[in-house]
Scaffold this motif. Structure first.
Motif, PDB file in Angstrom:
ATOM      1  N   ARG A 113       0.814  -1.219   0.000  1.00  0.00           N
ATOM      2  CA  ARG A 113       0.000   0.000   0.000  1.00  0.00           C
ATOM      3  C   ARG A 113       0.848   1.269   0.000  1.00  0.00           C
ATOM      4  NH1 ARG A 113      -5.596  -1.284   2.406  1.00  0.00           N
ATOM      5  NH2 ARG A 113      -5.794  -3.395   1.629  1.00  0.00           N
ATOM      6  N   GLY A 114       2.147   1.127   0.278  1.00  0.00           N
ATOM      7  CA  GLY A 114       3.041   2.296   0.294  1.00  0.00           C
ATOM      8  C   GLY A 114       2.806   3.236   1.452  1.00  0.00           C
ATOM      9  N   GLN A 146       7.976   3.709   8.148  1.00  0.00           N
ATOM     10  CA  GLN A 146       8.718   3.470   6.908  1.00  0.00           C
ATOM     11  C   GLN A 146       9.903   4.426   6.891  1.00  0.00           C
ATOM     12  OE1 GLN A 146       5.576   4.526   4.052  1.00  0.00           O
ATOM     13  NE2 GLN A 146       6.930   6.121   3.254  1.00  0.00           N
ATOM     14  N   GLY A 147      11.002   3.962   6.320  1.00  0.00           N
ATOM     15  CA  GLY A 147      12.196   4.788   6.293  1.00  0.00           C
ATOM     16  C   GLY A 147      13.232   4.225   5.340  1.00  0.00           C
ATOM     17  N   PRO A 148      14.292   4.981   5.108  1.00  0.00           N
ATOM     18  CA  PRO A 148      15.297   4.561   4.135  1.00  0.00           C
ATOM     19  C   PRO A 148      16.298   3.534   4.671  1.00  0.00           C
ATOM     20  CG  PRO A 148      15.864   6.710   5.011  1.00  0.00           C
ATOM     21  CD  PRO A 148      14.531   6.338   5.594  1.00  0.00           C
ATOM     22  N   ALA A 149      16.478   3.464   5.983  1.00  0.00           N
ATOM     23  CA  ALA A 149      17.479   2.566   6.563  1.00  0.00           C
ATOM     24  C   ALA A 149      17.100   2.199   7.991  1.00  0.00           C
ATOM     25  CB  ALA A 149      18.855   3.243   6.567  1.00  0.00           C
ATOM     26  N   VAL A 150      17.657   1.099   8.468  1.00  0.00           N
ATOM     27  CA  VAL A 150      17.366   0.620   9.821  1.00  0.00           C
ATOM     28  C   VAL A 150      17.724   1.674  10.863  1.00  0.00           C
ATOM     29  CG1 VAL A 150      17.981  -1.118  11.549  1.00  0.00           C
ATOM     30  CG2 VAL A 150      17.619  -1.801   9.188  1.00  0.00           C
ATOM     31  N   GLU A 151      18.863   2.330  10.690  1.00  0.00           N
ATOM     32  CA  GLU A 151      19.301   3.330  11.667  1.00  0.00           C
ATOM     33  C   GLU A 151      18.290   4.484  11.759  1.00  0.00           C
ATOM     34  OE1 GLU A 151      21.186   2.238   9.070  1.00  0.00           O
ATOM     35  OE2 GLU A 151      22.443   0.847  10.198  1.00  0.00           O
ATOM     36  N   THR A 152      17.768   4.901  10.619  1.00  0.00           N
ATOM     37  CA  THR A 152      16.772   5.981  10.578  1.00  0.00           C
ATOM     38  C   THR A 152      15.486   5.534  11.265  1.00  0.00           C
ATOM     39  OG1 THR A 152      17.700   6.670   8.465  1.00  0.00           O
ATOM     40  CG2 THR A 152      15.554   7.587   9.050  1.00  0.00           C
ATOM     41  N   ILE A 153      15.082   4.307  10.988  1.00  0.00           N
ATOM     42  CA  ILE A 153      13.858   3.763  11.591  1.00  0.00           C
ATOM     43  C   ILE A 153      13.993   3.716  13.109  1.00  0.00           C
ATOM     44  CG2 ILE A 153      12.547   1.607  11.869  1.00  0.00           C
ATOM     45  CD1 ILE A 153      13.002   1.183   8.815  1.00  0.00           C
ATOM     46  N   GLU A 181      11.245  -4.512   2.217  1.00  0.00           N
ATOM     47  CA  GLU A 181      11.783  -3.426   1.391  1.00  0.00           C
ATOM     48  C   GLU A 181      10.979  -3.357   0.101  1.00  0.00           C
ATOM     49  OE1 GLU A 181      13.839  -1.515  -1.747  1.00  0.00           O
ATOM     50  OE2 GLU A 181      13.750  -3.698  -1.720  1.00  0.00           O
ATOM     51  N   ARG A 182      10.660  -2.110  -0.281  1.00  0.00           N
ATOM     52  CA  ARG A 182       9.957  -1.898  -1.549  1.00  0.00           C
ATOM     53  C   ARG A 182      10.273  -0.493  -2.047  1.00  0.00           C
ATOM     54  NH1 ARG A 182       4.113  -3.973  -3.159  1.00  0.00           N
ATOM     55  NH2 ARG A 182       4.322  -3.562  -5.368  1.00  0.00           N
ATOM     56  N   GLY A 183      10.739  -0.422  -3.265  1.00  0.00           N
ATOM     57  CA  GLY A 183      11.027   0.870  -3.879  1.00  0.00           C
ATOM     58  C   GLY A 183      12.083   1.672  -3.129  1.00  0.00           C
ATOM     59  N   GLY A 184      13.070   1.002  -2.555  1.00  0.00           N
ATOM     60  CA  GLY A 184      14.118   1.699  -1.822  1.00  0.00           C
ATOM     61  C   GLY A 184      13.727   2.134  -0.421  1.00  0.00           C
ATOM     62  N   LYS A 185      12.534   1.764   0.020  1.00  0.00           N
ATOM     63  CA  LYS A 185      12.077   2.102   1.376  1.00  0.00           C
ATOM     64  C   LYS A 185      11.891   0.828   2.179  1.00  0.00           C
ATOM     65  CE  LYS A 185       9.557   6.290   0.185  1.00  0.00           C
ATOM     66  NZ  LYS A 185       8.266   6.947   0.155  1.00  0.00           N
ATOM     67  N   LEU A 186      12.151   0.962   3.464  1.00  0.00           N
ATOM     68  CA  LEU A 186      11.911  -0.149   4.380  1.00  0.00           C
ATOM     69  C   LEU A 186      10.611   0.117   5.128  1.00  0.00           C
ATOM     70  CD1 LEU A 186      15.464  -0.664   5.950  1.00  0.00           C
ATOM     71  CD2 LEU A 186      14.412  -1.951   4.088  1.00  0.00           C
ATOM     72  N   PHE A 187       9.767  -0.881   5.190  1.00  0.00           N
ATOM     73  CA  PHE A 187       8.524  -0.813   5.956  1.00  0.00           C
ATOM     74  C   PHE A 187       8.718  -1.750   7.148  1.00  0.00           C
ATOM     75  CE2 PHE A 187       7.561   0.511   1.735  1.00  0.00           C
ATOM     76  CZ  PHE A 187       6.641   1.528   1.894  1.00  0.00           C
ATOM     77  N   ALA A 188       8.703  -1.173   8.350  1.00  0.00           N
ATOM     78  CA  ALA A 188       9.044  -1.940   9.543  1.00  0.00           C
ATOM     79  C   ALA A 188       7.891  -1.988  10.528  1.00  0.00           C
ATOM     80  CB  ALA A 188      10.267  -1.337  10.224  1.00  0.00           C
ATOM     81  N   VAL A 189       7.748  -3.166  11.143  1.00  0.00           N
ATOM     82  CA  VAL A 189       6.738  -3.388  12.179  1.00  0.00           C
ATOM     83  C   VAL A 189       7.420  -4.080  13.353  1.00  0.00           C
ATOM     84  CG1 VAL A 189       4.565  -4.536  12.778  1.00  0.00           C
ATOM     85  CG2 VAL A 189       4.908  -3.640  10.464  1.00  0.00           C
ATOM     86  N   GLU A 190       7.217  -3.539  14.541  1.00  0.00           N
ATOM     87  CA  GLU A 190       7.663  -4.175  15.777  1.00  0.00           C
ATOM     88  C   GLU A 190       6.418  -4.519  16.584  1.00  0.00           C
ATOM     89  OE1 GLU A 190      11.878  -1.770  16.483  1.00  0.00           O
ATOM     90  OE2 GLU A 190      10.084  -1.111  17.563  1.00  0.00           O
ATOM     91  N   ASP A 191       6.190  -5.802  16.812  1.00  0.00           N
ATOM     92  CA  ASP A 191       5.066  -6.246  17.642  1.00  0.00           C
ATOM     93  C   ASP A 191       5.618  -6.697  18.991  1.00  0.00           C
ATOM     94  OD1 ASP A 191       3.184  -5.684  15.710  1.00  0.00           O
ATOM     95  OD2 ASP A 191       3.003  -7.753  14.999  1.00  0.00           O
ATOM     96  N   PHE A 192       5.054  -6.160  20.060  1.00  0.00           N
ATOM     97  CA  PHE A 192       5.477  -6.465  21.429  1.00  0.00           C
ATOM     98  C   PHE A 192       4.350  -7.200  22.135  1.00  0.00           C
ATOM     99  CE2 PHE A 192       7.282  -2.448  20.068  1.00  0.00           C
ATOM    100  CZ  PHE A 192       8.645  -2.596  20.345  1.00  0.00           C
ATOM    101  N   SER A 193       4.718  -8.085  23.054  1.00  0.00           N
ATOM    102  CA  SER A 193       3.673  -8.744  23.840  1.00  0.00           C
ATOM    103  C   SER A 193       4.189  -9.131  25.210  1.00  0.00           C
ATOM    104  CB  SER A 193       3.162 -10.008  23.133  1.00  0.00           C
ATOM    105  OG  SER A 193       4.044 -11.085  23.332  1.00  0.00           O
ATOM    106  N   LYS A 194       3.227  -9.314  26.092  1.00  0.00           N
ATOM    107  CA  LYS A 194       3.489 -10.006  27.341  1.00  0.00           C
ATOM    108  C   LYS A 194       2.904 -11.385  27.076  1.00  0.00           C
ATOM    109  CE  LYS A 194       2.832  -9.968  32.306  1.00  0.00           C
ATOM    110  NZ  LYS A 194       4.251 -10.117  32.583  1.00  0.00           N
TER     111      LYS A 194
END
Length: 196
Positions: A113-114, A146-153, A181-194
């Motif tokens: 979906r971008g 979403q971001g260009p690199a892991v460090e930026t995210i 990764e899509r189109g030079g961008k990273l889409f990141a999700v962090e899911d946390f739980s107990k």
């Protein structure tokens, strides 16, 4: 002459080790047995230590092997979250494969979906996504970006009060990360739980 030399050398060797006392046959046999016992004791210590090293090495290998499904970017974010937690005196989060599977699916949808969103029309809720992936939990939270690199995210997550609060929530004990990764961008999700 050769036999006499061997006996003489043996007597000198025994005297050098045990002093000038004379030994009868029983004393020599006892000495040889105790030497044998000492040798076996050393061998057992070496074998025990080798077995311990093998067990610890195998455990470390299996731990790394369990996380090989994670991409380099996912492992970097996982490591960054735990670094931030340790800096605040909090325990490290454990990697959870079910959370990671749910995070990867959602990151894939965000990439299609971008846009970085917590949910899209027609998509199951976070709780349903984690349950469908096989997760068991008491409590959940999620970071998306979403971001260009892991460090930026990671920098964005730390700057945002809500994302930072999720990362540093002392009630959470598990994490799963998904990065697509899509189109030079990273889409990141962090899911946390107990976990339950």
């Amino acid at each position: 002459m050769a036999v006499t030399s061997v006996i003489f050398v043996r007597v000198i060797f025994v005297r050098a080790i045990f002093g000038s006392r004379t030994f009868d046959g029983r004393a020599r046999e006892k000495t040889e047995k105790s030497g044998l016992r000492f040798g076996r004791e050393i061998e057992m210590r070496i074998m025990t230590r080798a077995a311990m090293l093998l067990v610890f090495g195998l455990a470390a290998f299996l731990t790394v092997q369990a996380q090989t499904s994670a991409s380099v970017a996912e492992v970097q974010l996982f490591t960054s979250v735990n670094r931030a937690r340790r800096a605040q005196g909090l325990p490290a989060l454990k990697w959870n494969d079910a959370l990671a599977a749910a995070a990867r699916r959602h990151a894939g949808l965000m990439a299609q979906r971008g846009a970085a969103e917590h949910g899209f029309a027609g998509e199951p809720s976070l709780a349903s996504r984690v349950t469908q992936a096989g997760g068991h939990f008491v409590w959940l939270s999620e970071n998306v970006v979403q971001g260009p690199a892991v460090e930026t995210i990671q920098a964005e997550f730390l700057k945002s009060p809500n994302h930072r609060a999720n990362m540093l929530d002392s009630d959470m004990d598990s994490i799963g990360v998904g990065v697509v990764e899509r189109g030079g961008k990273l889409f990141a999700v962090e899911d946390f739980s107990k976990a339950k």
